[in-house]
Design a protein around this motif. Sequence first.
Motif, short mmCIF file in Angstrom:
data_model
loop_
_atom_site.label_atom_id
_atom_site.label_comp_id
_atom_site.label_asym_id
_atom_site.label_seq_id
_atom_site.Cartn_x
_atom_site.Cartn_y
_atom_site.Cartn_z
N TYR A 382 0.75 -1.08 -0.01
CA TYR A 382 0.12 -0.05 0.12
C TYR A 382 0.80 1.27 0.06
N GLU A 383 0.44 2.32 -0.38
CA GLU A 383 0.99 3.50 -0.63
C GLU A 383 0.81 4.56 0.77
N ILE A 384 1.78 4.90 1.34
CA ILE A 384 1.80 5.66 2.32
C ILE A 384 2.64 7.14 2.20
N ASN A 385 2.47 8.20 2.87
CA ASN A 385 3.16 9.50 2.86
C ASN A 385 4.05 9.56 4.01
N GLN A 386 5.30 9.76 3.47
CA GLN A 386 6.29 9.79 4.42
C GLN A 386 7.09 10.76 4.43
N ASN A 387 7.32 11.89 5.39
CA ASN A 387 7.98 13.13 4.97
C ASN A 387 7.87 13.69 3.62
N SER A 388 6.50 13.80 3.42
CA SER A 388 6.00 14.39 2.15
C SER A 388 6.43 13.81 0.95
N GLU A 389 6.59 12.39 1.00
CA GLU A 389 7.08 11.49 -0.22
C GLU A 389 6.11 10.34 -0.03
N LEU A 434 12.72 -8.41 16.13
CA LEU A 434 11.41 -9.18 15.98
C LEU A 434 10.43 -8.65 16.49
N ILE A 435 10.48 -7.76 17.77
CA ILE A 435 9.25 -7.07 18.10
C ILE A 435 9.06 -5.74 17.71
N LYS A 436 10.11 -4.52 17.81
CA LYS A 436 9.74 -3.28 17.49
C LYS A 436 9.59 -3.01 16.10
N GLU A 437 10.39 -3.67 15.07
CA GLU A 437 9.95 -3.49 14.01
C GLU A 437 8.69 -4.06 13.24
N SER A 438 8.40 -5.23 14.00
CA SER A 438 7.10 -5.80 13.69
C SER A 438 5.92 -5.11 14.20
N HIS A 439 6.03 -4.38 15.45
CA HIS A 439 4.81 -3.42 15.71
C HIS A 439 4.91 -2.27 15.06
N GLN A 440 6.00 -1.65 14.70
CA GLN A 440 5.77 -0.57 13.69
C GLN A 440 5.35 -0.64 12.53
N GLN A 441 5.36 -2.02 11.82
CA GLN A 441 4.79 -2.16 10.71
C GLN A 441 3.36 -2.62 10.71
N SER A 442 2.75 -3.19 11.88
CA SER A 442 1.70 -3.51 12.05
C SER A 442 0.66 -2.31 12.46
N VAL A 443 1.21 -1.41 13.22
CA VAL A 443 0.68 -0.14 13.47
C VAL A 443 0.40 0.75 12.49
N ARG A 444 1.60 0.83 11.29
CA ARG A 444 1.52 1.67 10.20
C ARG A 444 0.26 1.14 9.38
N ALA A 445 0.21 -0.18 9.26
CA ALA A 445 -1.00 -0.84 8.37
C ALA A 445 -2.50 -0.57 9.03
N LYS A 446 -2.40 -0.63 10.63
CA LYS A 446 -3.70 -0.34 11.28
C LYS A 446 -4.20 1.11 10.87
N ASP A 447 -3.09 1.90 11.11
CA ASP A 447 -3.49 3.47 10.69
C ASP A 447 -4.01 3.51 9.28
N TYR A 448 -3.37 2.93 8.39
CA TYR A 448 -3.74 2.95 6.92
C TYR A 448 -5.09 2.71 6.91
N ILE A 449 -5.44 1.43 7.54
CA ILE A 449 -6.53 0.90 7.17
C ILE A 449 -7.77 1.73 7.84
N HIS A 450 -7.80 2.09 9.10
CA HIS A 450 -8.72 2.76 9.90
C HIS A 450 -8.88 4.12 9.40
N GLU A 451 -7.82 4.71 8.70
CA GLU A 451 -8.01 6.34 8.43
C GLU A 451 -8.72 6.37 7.10
N ARG A 452 -9.37 5.25 6.59
CA ARG A 452 -10.13 5.30 5.08
C ARG A 452 -11.44 4.61 5.48
#
Length: 734
Positions: A382-389, A434-452
């Motif tokens: 999916y496409e996200i906007n990060q630092n205006s890119e 194993l934990i921090k990166e996985s959590h960040q990836q999951s939160v990013r996907a969750k925000d993307y889903i629930h913001e739309r």
Amino acid sequence: MESSPADMSMRIQDLRREAQRYPDQIRYRSERLREYMRKFNPLDVIANLRLSNVMNDPNEYKEIDHEGLAISVEYVALLLAKDNFEKGTRWVLSHDAKYIDSIIEEIVHKSNVLDFLDTRYRYREEANEQLELIRNKARGHEKHVRNKAYDVRQYEVLEGLFGKYEDRMREAIGYTSYDAVQVTEAIKELDTEKLNLWINTNMSERVDKKDGEMPHPMTTFLSREILGGVEYEKPTQFDVCDAGIERIADIPETVLFHGLGDIITHTKEEISTESGIPENRVERFLQSASIRFGEIDDDLYRPRPRHALKLRPILECKMGYCTPIVGTLDDALRKIIESDLNREGSMWGNYVTHRHDFTLDKSVDLLAAEMNLTKYGTNLYYEINQNSEARRAEVDAVLKYGNTLFILEVKAGKFKSAAREGKRLTIQSELEKLIKESHQQSVRAKDYIHERDKAVFDKESGEAVEFDITNITRTYLVSVTLETIGHITSAVNSRVNPGLISGKEFPWIVSIFDLMVICDLVHLGPMIPQYVERRLRAAQRGDIASIDELDYFGLYLENGLLLAPKEDEHAFIASHTTEMDSYYMYEYGHREDPAEKPRQEMPEMFERVVRSVANCGDSFAVENAIRLLDMGGDSREIYLSKLDQAAERAAKRGKPNGVHLAFTEEPPSYLIATYVVPSNNRIADEEERRKLISRKCGEAAVEYGISKVFYTYIDIDGEKVDTLMAQSMYNPFA
């Protein structure tokens, strides 16, 4: 009387002063022990220590009651393997074995104290102290725990990881994963067969000889006076872990345990015959899994969490191959195979990709086995906007179960040996991967889903996938690891979080092996989101800790994982896997006594209602089923009693009759409303049915002052339950 913080601090300081002498004491005792053991056959010493520390009766085994230490056996084996193999000139008497055991117990104890002081009280800053708690748990677990997953589950995962490469592996490294498993099983069988033979042969003989004479090497001799003239009848069959072991334990000091080393030592020819694997492939695997006497670092004195036998668990000598702790071999199989594949190189890159994909697909299949999942796909972009890119992001899987969304991330990489040993910088960096990166990836996907209103993802094929999140009431972040680190992840919570989880939303972190057990033991689909909800609630509270993930799940089966420690107190969960251990040992043929499959106790009729509601296909079916499951203890019986009364009234009056249960103890309050319809008057028109039930639920919500109502419309015909509708509604006036 509880000690005050000042008293505890003083005791710790006294212990620290005392422990300053421990390193020199350990070195001295280790050298003396090594010198003492040189007079014996090393294999006999290892076998005697294994008999006293590891052997147990699987029909009686309970983890909490087992006092033996696998590390004692491996530590002795490592000390003995410092020297080249010599058979020695003396036999191991029982008092020799006890003396060796007592010295090792002292060394292990002092080593544990040093580890504790190093990890728990070295740093006092808040962030570091949290990491020290995890380090201490990691080091203790690695030092003392073997068989980190049920062996059959490990073999199942090995088949999934390496099965597709069997032909190529045979050519590239000389053996396959199937060969490795069969060799391991053959070693277990040979150990058992030889020990059974030893017990049946020696316990059936009564030899009247005096201590010090030289009977046949495989003869146990007993003193008539000490035994009081007791005759040992030859049994029809002694099992290696049953009455035979009990009887051995009761024989007094005059018993010689001579020749035990031969029992746990096997030639490659014996292993080939037992396993059915060609001798050349057996030998090739044994070369990768073995170390020879004389190859151990001479500077080894203190027991370590990680050591040579963790990576190559078999000792090779001119007599054959000896495995001090077979459970260590089970745990090491994947690492042995991966090490050979990595060294050979030709298929390593392809395998690493497959390892991730297998872990992901297996996780999804396990969750789907009980839950009627909507699989939106795996490896979604999916496409996200990060630092205006604009940037392309990925999520491993998104799964929908009724009103519940699971956002799944998989980490199939290795957890380095240094991290398992509790090395400070390594364990921090490995947990971040194993934990921090996985959590960040999951939160990013969750925000993307629930913001739309509708989220769009792309599959690798380019096919677009559109998510409809209407009526989603729960979203869980799930991280599945291939590594067995449940003892570490179960320690991470709101109070023990060394920079791994940002925000208040914790993920459920579970190994594939624990997920296999959990999905095998749940008997209703809604139990999975309910368990995850309560497991995460425990993590967010921060006042509940556990040995590992399966202890949490064991308590969930026992009481729904409902714990409420008093303020400023902590609850510690341990030893809730006994029924699981018994069941799987029986299921896998390791014990004779039948053991029932663990399950959460609930009335049969209640289970039928929950299953019917969950599977009815209505938009709030799963949420209603979870709310029914949330009723604990007497509430379920009360509900069934009222449901039975409602069914009688509905049949008598010829129109629906309802049961209302209000739950107001914790906000938000809610009402469970179940309406039983007579079979001869179902109200065929769905819209009319909804209007009728909605009106009744609205009236009940106002009456009880409840903010939300979960209602179902069911037909009960004897033992058959048919759910026609499962919905929810808000009371805007509450």
